[in-house]
Enzyme design. Sequence first.
Site, PDB file in Angstrom:
ATOM      1  N   ASP A 212      32.104  41.342  47.993  1.00 46.92           N
ATOM      2  CA  ASP A 212      33.150  42.304  48.319  1.00 46.92           C
ATOM      3  C   ASP A 212      32.731  43.647  47.742  1.00 46.92           C
ATOM      4  O   ASP A 212      32.187  43.713  46.636  1.00 46.92           O
ATOM      5  CB  ASP A 212      34.492  41.883  47.712  1.00 46.92           C
TER       6      ASP A 212
ATOM      7  N   CYS B  13      33.826  37.029  46.382  1.00 49.66           N
ATOM      8  CA  CYS B  13      35.020  36.274  46.739  1.00 49.66           C
ATOM      9  C   CYS B  13      34.937  34.922  46.026  1.00 49.66           C
ATOM     10  O   CYS B  13      33.915  34.224  46.144  1.00 49.66           O
ATOM     11  CB  CYS B  13      35.098  36.072  48.250  1.00 49.66           C
TER      12      CYS B  13
ATOM     13  N   HIS C 216      40.445  40.594  44.799  1.00 45.81           N
ATOM     14  CA  HIS C 216      40.531  42.050  44.620  1.00 45.81           C
ATOM     15  C   HIS C 216      41.602  42.428  43.605  1.00 45.81           C
ATOM     16  O   HIS C 216      41.373  43.277  42.733  1.00 45.81           O
ATOM     17  CB  HIS C 216      40.836  42.731  45.954  1.00 45.81           C
TER      18      HIS C 216
ATOM     19  N   VAL D 104      36.427  55.658  26.729  1.00 46.86           N
ATOM     20  CA  VAL D 104      35.348  54.780  27.164  1.00 46.86           C
ATOM     21  C   VAL D 104      34.104  55.617  27.460  1.00 46.86           C
ATOM     22  O   VAL D 104      34.188  56.702  28.036  1.00 46.86           O
ATOM     23  CB  VAL D 104      35.754  53.923  28.383  1.00 46.86           C
ATOM     24  N   GLU D 105      32.969  55.105  27.046  1.00 43.25           N
ATOM     25  CA  GLU D 105      31.683  55.768  27.310  1.00 43.25           C
ATOM     26  C   GLU D 105      31.244  55.383  28.720  1.00 43.25           C
ATOM     27  O   GLU D 105      31.296  54.217  29.105  1.00 43.25           O
ATOM     28  CB  GLU D 105      30.672  55.325  26.246  1.00 43.25           C
TER      29      GLU D 105
END
Length: 154
Positions: A61, A54, A95, A76-77
Site C-alpha cells: 500500500d 496489507c 491504513h 522529532v528529528e
Amino acid sequence: MTGIREGEKELSLLGSKTEYRNDYAPEVLEAFTNKHQENDYWVRFNCPEFTSLCPITGQPDFATIYINYIPDVKMVESKSLKLYLFSFRNHGAFHEDCVNIIMKDLIALMQPRYIEVWGDFTPRGGISIVPFCNYGKPGSRYELLAEKRMETHH
C-alpha cells in the site's frame, strides 16, 4: 564551525551511514530539545513515499503521510522519522492502523502539545482511504483544538 552545536549531542543518526530496517522499528525515532518552547508553532512533515503491507493480502500500500504538530519540550528529528516510516515497508497494517500507530509513537517520543496524522492512500479496488487521527494534551487548550480539528476535518 567546528564541534557539535548545542542540542545536537542528542542525535545519533545525522551524519552517519544509514541502515534501513526491514521490520517495524519505533526505537529508531530520536528527539531533540525544542529551543523555542515559549512559542506555539506548527511543524509539518509531508512524507510522499510511505509504504506498508496489507495484513491480509501482503500487497503493498502506498500513501502520502502528513504529520502536523505543535511541539512542547521535544521535537522529532527528521532523519529518524524517515527511517521509522521506512520501517513500515514490510509491516502488515491496515491504513487506519498505520496513522494511529505513527501518532501514538510520536506522542510517546515527544509529548507534543498537539499532533495530527493523516494518510492519503493510493486507491485500491477503486476506493481510496484517507484516515485522520489527532491528539491534544489533556487539560489544555490543545485538547480543545483537537476536538475542533476532528469536527472540521474532511
